[in-house]
Design a protein around this motif. Sequence first.
Motif, PDB file in Angstrom:
ATOM      1  N   ASN A  11       0.818  -1.219   0.000  1.00 45.45           N
ATOM      2  CA  ASN A  11       0.000   0.000   0.000  1.00 45.45           C
ATOM      3  C   ASN A  11       0.854   1.273   0.000  1.00 45.45           C
ATOM      4  O   ASN A  11       0.503   2.265   0.627  1.00 45.45           O
ATOM      5  CB  ASN A  11      -0.968   0.000   1.196  1.00 45.45           C
ATOM      6  CG  ASN A  11      -2.179   0.884   0.948  1.00 45.45           C
ATOM      7  OD1 ASN A  11      -2.444   1.294  -0.187  1.00 45.45           O
ATOM      8  ND2 ASN A  11      -2.913   1.199   2.003  1.00 45.45           N
ATOM      9  N   PHE A  12       1.979   1.239  -0.709  1.00 45.04           N
ATOM     10  CA  PHE A  12       2.857   2.405  -0.790  1.00 45.04           C
ATOM     11  C   PHE A  12       2.454   3.352  -1.914  1.00 45.04           C
ATOM     12  O   PHE A  12       2.911   4.476  -1.978  1.00 45.04           O
ATOM     13  CB  PHE A  12       4.318   1.983  -0.991  1.00 45.04           C
ATOM     14  CG  PHE A  12       5.030   1.715   0.307  1.00 45.04           C
ATOM     15  CD1 PHE A  12       4.898   2.582   1.374  1.00 45.04           C
ATOM     16  CD2 PHE A  12       5.839   0.594   0.449  1.00 45.04           C
ATOM     17  CE1 PHE A  12       5.557   2.337   2.573  1.00 45.04           C
ATOM     18  CE2 PHE A  12       6.505   0.343   1.639  1.00 45.04           C
ATOM     19  CZ  PHE A  12       6.360   1.215   2.704  1.00 45.04           C
ATOM     20  N   ILE A  13       1.656   2.840  -2.866  1.00 43.08           N
ATOM     21  CA  ILE A  13       1.210   3.711  -3.945  1.00 43.08           C
ATOM     22  C   ILE A  13      -0.277   3.986  -3.718  1.00 43.08           C
ATOM     23  O   ILE A  13      -1.047   3.048  -3.524  1.00 43.08           O
ATOM     24  CB  ILE A  13       1.475   3.071  -5.319  1.00 43.08           C
ATOM     25  CG1 ILE A  13       2.982   2.798  -5.426  1.00 43.08           C
ATOM     26  CG2 ILE A  13       0.991   3.958  -6.459  1.00 43.08           C
ATOM     27  CD1 ILE A  13       3.487   2.459  -6.778  1.00 43.08           C
ATOM     28  N   PRO A  14      -0.648   5.253  -3.690  1.00 46.00           N
ATOM     29  CA  PRO A  14      -2.026   5.569  -3.344  1.00 46.00           C
ATOM     30  C   PRO A  14      -3.014   5.174  -4.438  1.00 46.00           C
ATOM     31  O   PRO A  14      -2.618   4.908  -5.570  1.00 46.00           O
ATOM     32  CB  PRO A  14      -2.000   7.098  -3.175  1.00 46.00           C
ATOM     33  CG  PRO A  14      -0.838   7.569  -3.986  1.00 46.00           C
ATOM     34  CD  PRO A  14       0.162   6.449  -3.997  1.00 46.00           C
ATOM     35  N   ALA A  15      -4.270   5.155  -4.058  1.00 46.90           N
ATOM     36  CA  ALA A  15      -5.387   5.017  -4.996  1.00 46.90           C
ATOM     37  C   ALA A  15      -5.664   3.586  -5.455  1.00 46.90           C
ATOM     38  O   ALA A  15      -6.160   3.361  -6.556  1.00 46.90           O
ATOM     39  CB  ALA A  15      -5.230   5.959  -6.209  1.00 46.90           C
ATOM     40  N   MET A  16      -5.343   2.593  -4.609  1.00 41.43           N
ATOM     41  CA  MET A  16      -5.915   1.261  -4.803  1.00 41.43           C
ATOM     42  C   MET A  16      -7.218   1.231  -4.014  1.00 41.43           C
ATOM     43  O   MET A  16      -7.334   1.878  -2.960  1.00 41.43           O
ATOM     44  CB  MET A  16      -4.989   0.166  -4.242  1.00 41.43           C
ATOM     45  CG  MET A  16      -3.810  -0.193  -5.098  1.00 41.43           C
ATOM     46  SD  MET A  16      -4.226  -0.831  -6.730  1.00 41.43           S
ATOM     47  CE  MET A  16      -4.622  -2.557  -6.382  1.00 41.43           C
ATOM     48  N   LEU A  17      -8.191   0.489  -4.494  1.00 42.72           N
ATOM     49  CA  LEU A  17      -9.458   0.368  -3.764  1.00 42.72           C
ATOM     50  C   LEU A  17      -9.757  -1.112  -3.536  1.00 42.72           C
ATOM     51  O   LEU A  17      -9.448  -1.951  -4.397  1.00 42.72           O
ATOM     52  CB  LEU A  17     -10.601   0.990  -4.574  1.00 42.72           C
ATOM     53  CG  LEU A  17     -10.543   2.524  -4.762  1.00 42.72           C
ATOM     54  CD1 LEU A  17     -11.661   2.984  -5.676  1.00 42.72           C
ATOM     55  CD2 LEU A  17     -10.632   3.233  -3.407  1.00 42.72           C
ATOM     56  N   PRO A  18     -10.332  -1.439  -2.385  1.00 40.71           N
ATOM     57  CA  PRO A  18     -10.704  -2.831  -2.141  1.00 40.71           C
ATOM     58  C   PRO A  18     -11.582  -3.331  -3.297  1.00 40.71           C
ATOM     59  O   PRO A  18     -12.476  -2.609  -3.751  1.00 40.71           O
ATOM     60  CB  PRO A  18     -11.497  -2.768  -0.829  1.00 40.71           C
ATOM     61  CG  PRO A  18     -10.990  -1.527  -0.150  1.00 40.71           C
ATOM     62  CD  PRO A  18     -10.672  -0.558  -1.241  1.00 40.71           C
ATOM     63  N   GLY A  19     -11.255  -4.514  -3.784  1.00 38.09           N
ATOM     64  CA  GLY A  19     -12.008  -5.066  -4.911  1.00 38.09           C
ATOM     65  C   GLY A  19     -11.244  -4.957  -6.226  1.00 38.09           C
ATOM     66  O   GLY A  19     -11.625  -5.584  -7.216  1.00 38.09           O
ATOM     67  N   ASP A  20     -10.165  -4.173  -6.247  1.00 39.21           N
ATOM     68  CA  ASP A  20      -9.391  -4.046  -7.494  1.00 39.21           C
ATOM     69  C   ASP A  20      -8.690  -5.368  -7.825  1.00 39.21           C
ATOM     70  O   ASP A  20      -8.083  -5.997  -6.952  1.00 39.21           O
ATOM     71  CB  ASP A  20      -8.330  -2.946  -7.372  1.00 39.21           C
ATOM     72  CG  ASP A  20      -8.935  -1.544  -7.428  1.00 39.21           C
ATOM     73  OD1 ASP A  20     -10.118  -1.421  -7.803  1.00 39.21           O
ATOM     74  OD2 ASP A  20      -8.213  -0.581  -7.096  1.00 39.21           O
TER      75      ASP A  20
END
Length: 391
Positions: free
Chosen positions: A47-56
């Motif tokens: 989680n070091f790069i922003p803008a992942m969302l659960p479900g991706d």
Amino acid sequence: MRALVWHGKEDIRCDTVTDPEIEQPRDAIVKVTSCAICGSDLHLFHNFIPAMLPGDVMGHEMMGEVVEVGSEARGKLKKGDRVVVPFTIICGECDQCRRGNFSVCQTTNRKKDLADKVFGHATAGLFGYTHLTGGYPGGQAEYLRVPFADATHIKVPDGIPDEKVLFLGDIFPTGWQAAVQCDIQPTDTVAIWGCGPVGQMAIRSAVLLGAKQVIAIDHLPERLEMAEAGGAITINFDEESVVERLNELTGGEGPEKCIDAVGMEAHVSPSMPDTVYDRAKQMLGAESDRPHILREMIYVCRPAGVISIPGVYGGLVDKIPMGQLMNKGLTIRAGQTHVNRWTDDLLHRIEEGQIDPSFVITHTVGLDEGPEMYKVFRDKQDSCIKVVLKP
Ligand SMILES: NC(=O)c1ccc[n+]([C@@H]2O[C@H](COP(=O)([O-])OP(=O)(O)OC[C@H]3O[C@@H](n4cnc5c(N)ncnc54)[C@H](O)[C@@H]3O)[C@@H](O)[C@H]2O)c1
Ligand SMILES: [Zn+2]
Ligand SMILES: [Zn+2]
């Protein structure tokens, strides 16, 4: 279908998700026959790069068989075609695509507004790589929707095993571009930090491009061994001073060309005090990346040399020695890989037997074992160097 799904920090699961469908006339659906876990996936895992969302859905290194083609992609692709899918989604028509700058395609990032805000100007859409690059589902899955599929593919002939061509979608052109960006001369020493899959491809590329001497740096014995087998002199940073050894190997002058195949998560150790400083700042949220390699490269590089950065950085870094960089007249070249710029040439080189990128694979497992393999790859357990998943 089954797919590896991001749920949060260090939480990737093999879930059942909805099958992808043709959404746009330029789309195609690919049945994934092989995919891989990339070092870039680890930055998302942490989680070091922003803008992942659960479900991706994760994954950006994949290949397979075309099973459905949208009406506007039909001239270029048909059912049954065997394709490697580049991690960069490209339109093939915009000004940047025309120049071969595919990783900054101006058309394919469907979250352009967000990316414009964060980067100043948006870059291309990427598979399975956060909503900054479009939030497109990735290919660690049984099926993949390929947007702009008429341009976003690399056709591969039947008869070559998946393993030999799979890495055309990412790490092979990445190592190659890293070396090409160095403008290698026959008198050059090329130093490469990181002997992960990208470093390994950069080593072989630098050798193919005729460097006088290639030096590879890491601390994992099995990776250093593989680097040596590829033609590099190796430095174990746990055992000796990288700067002293590089100077020794270059008559005190330093390497002309330096490649950062490590990126934002440089190893943290008290023997490299700046890495402890970066880790502390990262924990406070005051710095996003650990740029130890950049500092070391800028310090040791020969004046007028080139610093090539395929390693991924996510945001802000601290204590970059601009004085050294400016006064030594160094050139920095960086970027996500312009995959399709290189792949015709690289496919020929594979077919001619100049290189077989499958040398890097240490583990091949089913998709169900993917979540576990993220940990094995991250922790370098079982001498893991590259994981291939078979959906
Ligand atoms: N530019 C692109 O398009 C692109 C494409 C693919 C991967 N990448 C990036 O390339 C980087 C490497 O990817 P990978 O798959 O090889 O990952 P990896 O995590 O397997 O390899 C990184 C290697 O760096 C080594 N390392 C850590 N600290 C070091 C230090 N101080 N000195 C020397 N070596 C050190 C580690 O031991 C490890 O072997 C990642 O940042 C990844 O995101 C970029
Ligand atoms: Zn990658
Ligand atoms: Zn484009």
